[in-house]
Scaffold this motif. Sequence first.
Motif, mmCIF file in Angstrom:
data_model
loop_
_atom_site.group_PDB
_atom_site.id
_atom_site.type_symbol
_atom_site.label_atom_id
_atom_site.label_comp_id
_atom_site.label_asym_id
_atom_site.label_seq_id
_atom_site.Cartn_x
_atom_site.Cartn_y
_atom_site.Cartn_z
ATOM 1 N N GLY A 66 2.592 -17.345 7.258
ATOM 2 C CA GLY A 66 1.873 -16.265 7.920
ATOM 3 C C GLY A 66 2.148 -14.917 7.289
ATOM 4 N N LEU A 67 3.409 -14.667 6.932
ATOM 5 C CA LEU A 67 3.768 -13.385 6.324
ATOM 6 C C LEU A 67 3.245 -13.281 4.891
ATOM 7 C CD1 LEU A 67 7.411 -12.796 7.623
ATOM 8 C CD2 LEU A 67 5.274 -11.769 8.418
ATOM 9 N N ILE A 68 3.195 -14.400 4.188
ATOM 10 C CA ILE A 68 2.637 -14.383 2.829
ATOM 11 C C ILE A 68 1.153 -14.030 2.883
ATOM 12 C CG2 ILE A 68 2.104 -15.785 0.800
ATOM 13 C CD1 ILE A 68 4.638 -17.417 1.421
ATOM 14 N N GLU A 69 0.437 -14.692 3.798
ATOM 15 C CA GLU A 69 -1.004 -14.431 3.938
ATOM 16 C C GLU A 69 -1.261 -12.992 4.390
ATOM 17 O OE1 GLU A 69 -3.934 -16.890 4.160
ATOM 18 O OE2 GLU A 69 -2.685 -17.892 2.676
ATOM 19 N N SER A 70 -0.499 -12.534 5.389
ATOM 20 C CA SER A 70 -0.712 -11.165 5.872
ATOM 21 C C SER A 70 -0.283 -10.150 4.821
ATOM 22 C CB SER A 70 0.052 -10.928 7.178
ATOM 23 O OG SER A 70 1.452 -10.964 6.969
ATOM 24 N N GLY A 71 0.730 -10.501 4.007
ATOM 25 C CA GLY A 71 1.155 -9.614 2.929
ATOM 26 C C GLY A 71 0.046 -9.399 1.919
ATOM 27 N N TYR A 72 -0.657 -10.471 1.599
ATOM 28 C CA TYR A 72 -1.802 -10.367 0.686
ATOM 29 C C TYR A 72 -2.861 -9.434 1.278
ATOM 30 C CZ TYR A 72 -5.679 -11.786 -2.336
ATOM 31 O OH TYR A 72 -6.726 -11.785 -3.227
ATOM 32 N N SER A 73 -3.184 -9.663 2.555
ATOM 33 C CA SER A 73 -4.235 -8.868 3.209
ATOM 34 C C SER A 73 -3.848 -7.397 3.307
ATOM 35 C CB SER A 73 -4.515 -9.432 4.606
ATOM 36 O OG SER A 73 -4.974 -10.761 4.532
ATOM 37 N N LYS A 74 -2.597 -7.132 3.666
ATOM 38 C CA LYS A 74 -2.156 -5.742 3.813
ATOM 39 C C LYS A 74 -2.112 -5.023 2.466
ATOM 40 C CE LYS A 74 0.488 -6.458 8.057
ATOM 41 N NZ LYS A 74 1.838 -6.521 8.677
ATOM 42 N N ALA A 75 -1.707 -5.753 1.430
ATOM 43 C CA ALA A 75 -1.697 -5.149 0.092
ATOM 44 C C ALA A 75 -3.116 -4.792 -0.333
ATOM 45 C CB ALA A 75 -1.065 -6.111 -0.912
ATOM 46 N N LEU A 76 -4.061 -5.663 -0.008
ATOM 47 C CA LEU A 76 -5.464 -5.395 -0.339
ATOM 48 C C LEU A 76 -5.984 -4.190 0.438
ATOM 49 C CD1 LEU A 76 -8.072 -6.193 -1.771
ATOM 50 C CD2 LEU A 76 -8.526 -7.802 0.102
ATOM 51 N N GLU A 77 -5.629 -4.103 1.718
ATOM 52 C CA GLU A 77 -6.071 -2.972 2.542
ATOM 53 C C GLU A 77 -5.559 -1.644 1.981
ATOM 54 O OE1 GLU A 77 -4.695 -3.763 6.466
ATOM 55 O OE2 GLU A 77 -6.006 -5.510 6.759
ATOM 56 N N ILE A 78 -4.287 -1.629 1.588
ATOM 57 C CA ILE A 78 -3.712 -0.393 1.034
ATOM 58 C C ILE A 78 -4.379 -0.053 -0.297
ATOM 59 C CG2 ILE A 78 -1.610 0.637 0.094
ATOM 60 C CD1 ILE A 78 -0.025 -0.927 2.174
ATOM 61 N N ASP A 79 -4.658 -1.084 -1.086
ATOM 62 C CA ASP A 79 -5.316 -0.856 -2.372
ATOM 63 C C ASP A 79 -6.679 -0.202 -2.167
ATOM 64 O OD1 ASP A 79 -5.423 -0.982 -5.161
ATOM 65 O OD2 ASP A 79 -6.545 -2.854 -5.122
ATOM 66 N N GLU A 123 7.438 2.671 2.030
ATOM 67 C CA GLU A 123 8.038 1.823 3.065
ATOM 68 C C GLU A 123 7.135 0.633 3.378
ATOM 69 O OE1 GLU A 123 8.767 4.421 6.331
ATOM 70 O OE2 GLU A 123 10.661 5.197 5.511
ATOM 71 N N LYS A 124 5.834 0.895 3.440
ATOM 72 C CA LYS A 124 4.885 -0.197 3.697
ATOM 73 C C LYS A 124 4.921 -1.227 2.571
ATOM 74 C CE LYS A 124 1.396 2.245 6.487
ATOM 75 N NZ LYS A 124 -0.020 2.711 6.510
ATOM 76 N N LEU A 125 4.901 -0.758 1.338
ATOM 77 C CA LEU A 125 4.904 -1.669 0.188
ATOM 78 C C LEU A 125 6.211 -2.455 0.106
ATOM 79 C CD1 LEU A 125 3.235 0.686 -2.453
ATOM 80 C CD2 LEU A 125 2.207 -1.333 -1.380
ATOM 81 N N SER A 126 7.303 -1.802 0.454
ATOM 82 C CA SER A 126 8.599 -2.478 0.445
ATOM 83 C C SER A 126 8.638 -3.603 1.479
ATOM 84 C CB SER A 126 9.718 -1.469 0.720
ATOM 85 O OG SER A 126 10.970 -2.118 0.804
ATOM 86 N N GLN A 127 8.093 -3.327 2.660
ATOM 87 C CA GLN A 127 8.074 -4.343 3.715
ATOM 88 C C GLN A 127 7.168 -5.510 3.329
ATOM 89 O OE1 GLN A 127 9.938 -4.363 6.763
ATOM 90 N NE2 GLN A 127 9.268 -6.476 6.469
ATOM 91 N N ILE A 128 6.035 -5.197 2.729
ATOM 92 C CA ILE A 128 5.121 -6.254 2.279
ATOM 93 C C ILE A 128 5.808 -7.128 1.233
ATOM 94 C CG2 ILE A 128 2.987 -6.718 1.007
ATOM 95 C CD1 ILE A 128 1.830 -4.178 2.326
#
Length: 473
Positions: free
Chosen positions: A456-469, A441-446
């Motif tokens: 803002g969402l593109i930048e935060s998407g990058y950061s959140k993907a990195l955090e999950i990784d 669900e998190k990856l789908s939302q990202i």
Amino acid sequence: MYYLKIIKHQKLIDFLFQAQAFSAENFFKDLLSRRLTRVNKNIYRLNPEDILYLDKILEEFKTEFSPLLKSAPIPFSFLLTKSQTEKIPDVILRAGKIYLEDSSIKEVINSFLKHSNIFYKIESWKNLWELILPSTVDSKIELFYKDIFWYGSKGPCFFCKTFWHDSLNCPSLLDLEPRNTFLSSLTLNFREISQLLWEGIYEENLLSDKLKYFYIRNFYLLPEFLKIVFYRYDIVDTWGHLKLDIETPIRGGNLGLGLEYLIKRNFDNAKREFSEIEDDFRASIGLSLINILNKDFKSALYYIEKALFQVETPFLKSYLLFLKGYFHEYMGETFIADEFYKEALEKDFTCLPAFYYFNLAKYLKSSSLSEIFVYFSHPYLLYWSYLEPIFIKDQRELEEFLYERIAEKREQASQRLKDTEDRYHKIKVFLSDSEKKEYEEKLSQIRENIHKGGLGLIESGYSKALEIDLEFQ
């Protein structure tokens, strides 16, 4: 018999044509006089059949001055009326547009044009009618209405830089959380922003809530930003460390009361509270802003100078030097302003407002858009550029640059997400069903944010993907 009134957008004329402003205006009036009889300085007699000639005049003028106009419209509006008085309607008149004063004129013009072979449309505009001819069609750009940002006879507003109102009446001052409003604007893509602003202008008025994303773009000038300057300066060493969503509760005492009064536009009480405080840079900053709003520029600069001697951190030094530069620019002293923007960057190269205005000054000194835009990558800089009135004539090129930059950011974020998803598929066999559901669900939302959202969402998407990784490692 009808009359054609020429309404000049003087500020836009001066900006677009500069030293050629007088000759451009004379050239246009000479074209008109070849066919139309002049009644007085800015009014001509016009018969319905003269509309076709007017269309040719506008095209000829645009061709003659295309190197100066580029994406900008002709900086004149035209009102077709039955009266030869100089009074004009109390509505926004867009540059390069032809307006019909009432429905009877509309019927006559429509009756004539429908038998011609020219493209035309007649649409409502506020309490008038707009006659659209080939020469008045808007440029095919998203923010096609930047001429409205130059419209008005008040200001300029210290906060939003328009001429729609005085600084004291800027709608941005009514927003109690402008930093949050700015952050929310970054979640929208540019097309959504453009549509919202146009709806606010076209369907409502200049006080529409839909214009808030334009009004608060200079959030760092607003009194509310002083919450960070007053109470978080000890943990924000540079602009690079600044988080706009940082908690900033107002504390008590004269300083807190003064700031609260200032935010609520109770300037007399704010001044009284700040004046009770001695040797505190924060009180000096508050007093400087009050004085700039009261148009006491000498006192405003005095208090900024006083505060500068009392601060040490790169964040505060650069903030105050930027403010000093902006004060000078607001007073029309652009060359002095440039020096302070430069000095602010020397104190803190991450000071985004100073960086933006320093490059804006370079653009105004004849640097091309590509020369300054090569340095623009931060989401704030891209957003400010998109809405910047000064870029009106290069808006088409600007939008191309912006979408190229956004595509690059989206590609980087998508690749970051792909790497994270690849790692997830390798380790998901070790996860429980509930954990897998949560991560998917998190990856789908990202993924959705990266592909559909704003900067803002593109930048935060990058950061959140990195955090999950990192969690998977």
